[in-house]
Design a protein around this motif. Structure first.
Motif, PDB file in Angstrom:
ATOM      1  N   ARG A 115       4.399  -6.152   6.035  1.00 19.48           N
ATOM      2  CA  ARG A 115       4.953  -5.140   4.730  1.00 19.48           C
ATOM      3  C   ARG A 115       6.690  -4.639   4.518  1.00 19.48           C
ATOM      4  O   ARG A 115       6.880  -5.331   3.407  1.00 19.48           O
ATOM      5  N   ALA A 168      -3.059   2.794   5.266  1.00 19.35           N
ATOM      6  CA  ALA A 168      -2.530   0.945   5.294  1.00 19.35           C
ATOM      7  C   ALA A 168      -1.507   0.790   6.731  1.00 19.35           C
ATOM      8  O   ALA A 168      -3.022  -0.564   6.453  1.00 19.35           O
ATOM      9  N   ASP A 169      -1.028   1.105   7.691  1.00 18.71           N
ATOM     10  CA  ASP A 169      -0.735   0.300   8.048  1.00 18.71           C
ATOM     11  C   ASP A 169      -1.786   0.344   9.261  1.00 18.71           C
ATOM     12  O   ASP A 169      -1.551  -0.434  10.279  1.00 18.71           O
ATOM     13  N   LEU A 200      -0.693   7.572   2.008  1.00 20.37           N
ATOM     14  CA  LEU A 200      -1.585   6.094   1.438  1.00 20.37           C
ATOM     15  C   LEU A 200      -0.969   4.615   2.688  1.00 20.37           C
ATOM     16  O   LEU A 200      -1.729   3.888   3.182  1.00 20.37           O
ATOM     17  N   SER A 201      -0.126   4.450   2.276  1.00 24.33           N
ATOM     18  CA  SER A 201       1.141   3.527   3.208  1.00 24.33           C
ATOM     19  C   SER A 201       1.182   3.696   5.076  1.00 24.33           C
ATOM     20  O   SER A 201       0.856   3.725   6.153  1.00 24.33           O
ATOM     21  N   TYR A 220      -6.069  -1.626  -3.187  1.00 26.92           N
ATOM     22  CA  TYR A 220      -5.744  -1.615  -1.837  1.00 26.92           C
ATOM     23  C   TYR A 220      -7.349  -2.590  -1.716  1.00 26.92           C
ATOM     24  O   TYR A 220      -7.707  -3.062  -1.700  1.00 26.92           O
ATOM     25  N   VAL A 258      -1.775   2.010  -6.320  1.00 25.95           N
ATOM     26  CA  VAL A 258      -1.815   1.549  -5.029  1.00 25.95           C
ATOM     27  C   VAL A 258      -3.516   1.121  -4.885  1.00 25.95           C
ATOM     28  O   VAL A 258      -4.003   1.640  -5.443  1.00 25.95           O
ATOM     29  N   ALA A 305       4.863  10.437  -2.336  1.00 27.90           N
ATOM     30  CA  ALA A 305       4.288   9.438  -2.908  1.00 27.90           C
ATOM     31  C   ALA A 305       4.546   8.095  -2.075  1.00 27.90           C
ATOM     32  O   ALA A 305       5.633   7.662  -2.177  1.00 27.90           O
ATOM     33  N   GLY A 306       3.281   8.161  -1.719  1.00 30.78           N
ATOM     34  CA  GLY A 306       2.657   6.647  -0.844  1.00 30.78           C
ATOM     35  C   GLY A 306       2.744   6.783   0.639  1.00 30.78           C
ATOM     36  O   GLY A 306       2.157   5.518   1.138  1.00 30.78           O
ATOM     37  N   MET A 307       2.904   8.054   1.107  1.00 35.79           N
ATOM     38  CA  MET A 307       3.051   7.857   2.480  1.00 35.79           C
ATOM     39  C   MET A 307       1.630   9.081   3.125  1.00 35.79           C
ATOM     40  O   MET A 307       1.481   7.489   3.870  1.00 35.79           O
ATOM     41  N   SER A 367       7.065   4.841  -1.159  1.00 36.58           N
ATOM     42  CA  SER A 367       7.829   5.906  -0.458  1.00 36.58           C
ATOM     43  C   SER A 367       8.905   5.263   0.203  1.00 36.58           C
ATOM     44  O   SER A 367       9.508   6.865   1.156  1.00 36.58           O
ATOM     45  N   ALA A 413       0.473  -1.408   0.189  1.00 34.53           N
ATOM     46  CA  ALA A 413      -0.362   0.409  -0.298  1.00 34.53           C
ATOM     47  C   ALA A 413       1.141   1.499  -0.146  1.00 34.53           C
ATOM     48  O   ALA A 413       0.572   2.570   0.458  1.00 34.53           O
ATOM     49  N   GLY A 435      -7.487   2.680  -2.710  1.00 35.40           N
ATOM     50  CA  GLY A 435      -5.774   3.510  -3.138  1.00 35.40           C
ATOM     51  C   GLY A 435      -6.155   4.702  -3.371  1.00 35.40           C
ATOM     52  O   GLY A 435      -5.863   4.958  -3.132  1.00 35.40           O
ATOM     53  N   GLY A 436      -4.360   4.219  -4.809  1.00 37.69           N
ATOM     54  CA  GLY A 436      -4.237   6.044  -5.462  1.00 37.69           C
ATOM     55  C   GLY A 436      -3.054   5.410  -6.215  1.00 37.69           C
ATOM     56  O   GLY A 436      -2.884   4.763  -6.609  1.00 37.69           O
ATOM     57  N   LEU A 469      -9.974   2.697   2.850  1.00 37.11           N
ATOM     58  CA  LEU A 469      -8.884   2.936   1.761  1.00 37.11           C
ATOM     59  C   LEU A 469      -9.482   2.394   0.545  1.00 37.11           C
ATOM     60  O   LEU A 469      -8.906   1.217   0.581  1.00 37.11           O
TER      61      LEU A 469
END
Lengths: 417, 417
Positions: A399, B293-294, B289-290, A309, A307, B285-287, A290, A285, B304-305, B302
């Protein structure tokens, strides 16, 4: 300058540390820095903001060490007492550092929050280190303790202020006081566990002489530190032979001999080969994207990605065929392959890496338990590679392991290992 | 039992901690546990495996505390000296705990690595705590120090062994010795800096009585801890009034009164409103989303994207019009809006959040300096909101601040604040 820093104690100031509200990453950072400077640290102490206890801690640290390093308690608020306590101990008046307060005022022109007329205060005659990220400067003072010369180094608590300050000005300053120096070299491995790695070098671990070796592991790598302590004058570097021995024993698992983490090694490899990369991430994800983006300049090779999901996103954003998801399922070889190839097609990157799995805690089945992750790598004009993995541990662990395993898979593919 | 544990010092044993090879998460865990038990911790000490230094550390800890908690140095190898040192101090012989060693042998039948004939050894008469995850048991001994009764608690170093042991058997045991307990409540803020927050409650900070308050900040929030120490019998909770006072003073900045971080508050809010979300990330840059997702179960909201790290990706994956990028540029209001709306259209989410900015260190211009970030939020059937921010600090700092600022922007929009 006769002063030599052979031993140090580090004192971390802050009630929040004693209450366990923040994880003290400064301890880890400072320990490694001092070790590399050849300054032995025998004790860490964490104390609150109480002046009496703080003074007591500093006194006991001074009694047994040349250098006392303190982090935290330097801010403008009333419970920031570090500078006060140290100045009193050193018998120095606290004075305002005009250069620093001018810099602060120019950086925070509309700063009404604090009265900076008497901030920051530093002990008179202290060496002052600029804080590029915050208001509290670092400072270094000498003092006589029972007739012998000692020193106290005060640094701000926030790691994002302290670490840049340390690299930029504190470390070069401390190097001038370091009595002997260490050579530390690092052999970084991926694709082998810590205990397996230890088994493979048990003989070396049991017969350490001038050159010492120490393995330690994180989710991201196994690092073997090779260290040699050089006495003044004596400059023969004996670490090379051992590093070569390790390189031979661990072969393709060695991704770096030096300081670079796996993500940096991968980015350098991509840049060198003029290859661009994109990611299609499900269970991870965005963590892979990142993590690479954390590296300055990564945009040279990193294009971006998707991403996805859930199944619908895998269809919409990556064009994964519905029948793949309905028959094989989202966590399967065909799904991973379709994700990677879809990402390659939609982004136009040279390489695409896909992750799909069960990070947990829920979602596991007997056939596909929590920790199962498929990783696929699609390459322009080559056949797509896909591997199945099973990672132990909790969600974050699964992950993170998946992301670094993907990076290592790509490294090996690019190097033909 | 007359023994009361009012104060404790925690001693972490292990050279690897002093060398900075491992981040000591035990410090954070133990501090919080003891605080919750109402046992005040005034000092943490980290020492290596040297018996003399270890004994010295224990003696000085015993001199000032009722309880000394030690973690690490309990393994079967020669440099594990904790039990030895404590037994000597307590004047107790070390004896083999048969129950434990039998359990070990049955768990590791083929364990040839260590000789378990004389392992594990515990001080005679110690309370022994089973280790379900490893070989070293925990133990607790009483001893007389200068005529007053003290106690030493020894626990294994690895967090995945120590923490389950603590929860299962150590904590219930310690509770019987705890003299009084604490109430800790947490007011979590976003959208106000630490110093500004302190200014706003200076009067409260300066007039603390039975109920104490302490603010502390990270990149992700400002937290104000409200604590009350309850004496035995006396059970009146005085924290509520103060928490309400803080809620009033900080208004919309209060995102949680309790333990939830901002990402969890946002996810709960989305689930409650049955809304789905997707992200279009450039500099982050995905932070974002990530980070969401944690959180276990985040897939409920969520979707995605896309991570679009250059102009071409913004066109390809999000359909941003080329003329927007050529005229206004990628870090601009129109670009942020187009990214969010493109993400909304392509994912079909109810909400889409976009981030585009300059994380640095390079890429800054006089017009758009490093730290500039545009964040836009597009909502099905509503007009898109876009804000410009400037975040100080380095790359990680800028990206992290941007992500949490986006989360908070969304929280406020969803709550109409």
């Amino acid at each position: 300058m006769s002063f030599r820093a052979d031993s140090a104690e580090v004192i971390f100031v802050g009630i929040e540390l004693l209450l366990g509200q923040t994880l003290d990453s400064n301890a880890c950072f400072m320990s490694r820095q001092l070790a590399e400077l050849g300054i032995s640290t025998y004790r860490h102490t964490v104390v609150g903001d109480n002046p009496q206890r703080l003074e007591k801690a500093v006194r006991s640290a001074l009694a047994e060490n040349d250098l006392v390093v303190m982090t935290g308690g330097l801010g403008p608020t009333s419970d920031d007492v570090t500078a006060e306590v140290v100045a009193a101990l050193a018998g120095l008046p606290l004075i305002k550092d005009k250069a620093v307060s001018d810099a602060i005022r120019s950086r925070y022109p509309d700063r009404s929050r604090h009265d900076f007329s008497s901030y920051p205060l530093v002990p008179q005659g202290a060496v002052v280190f600029k804080n590029e990220r915050g208001t509290a400067p670092g400072s270094f003072v000498f003092l006589l303790e029972h007739g012998s010369q000692k020193a106290i180094l005060m640094l701000p608590g926030p790691p994002d202020e302290m670490e840049p300050m340390f690299h930029a000005s504190v470390r070069p300053f401390l190097e001038t006081f370091s009595h002997h120096r260490f050579i530390h070299r690092y052999v970084r491995l991926f694709g082998i566990g810590e205990s397996k790695a230890e088994e493979r070098i048990r003989d070396l671990l049991e017969n350490q002489k001038e050159v010492t070796i120490a393995p330690y592991a994180s989710m991201k790598e196994v690092v073997i530190r090779v260290s040699q302590r050089l006495k003044e004058g004596d400059g023969t570097d004996l670490t090379h032979a051992l590093v070569e021995e390790l390189r031979e024993r661990f072969g393709a698992c060695v991704f770096e001999i030096g300081p670079r983490p796996l993500e940096l090694v991968l980015l350098d490899l991509l840049a060198e080969k003029h290859l661009t990369i994109a990611f299609a991430e499900s269970c991870t994800a965005g963590m892979a994207l990142s993590t690479l983006a954390d590296v300055p300049g990564s945009s040279a090779s990193l294009l971006g990605g998707m991403v996805t999901y859930n199944d619908e996103m895998k269809r919409r954003l990556l064009g994964v065929a519905p029948q793949i998801l309905s028959s094989a399922g989202a966590v399967s070889c065909p799904a991973a392959v379709a994700m990677a190839e879809g990402c390659l097609a939609k982004t136009g990157a040279d390489l695409a890496l896909s992750f799909t799995g069960i990070a947990g805690p829920g979602g596991g089945t007997p056939k596909t338990p929590v920790g199962t992750v498929w990783i696929a790598c699609a390459r322009e004009g080559e056949s797509t590679v896909a591997n199945k993995y099973h990672f132990p541990g909790d969600r974050i662990h699964v992950r993170t392991r998946a992301v670094y395993t993907g990076f290592d898979l790509l490294r090996r593919l690019l190097l033909g290992l």
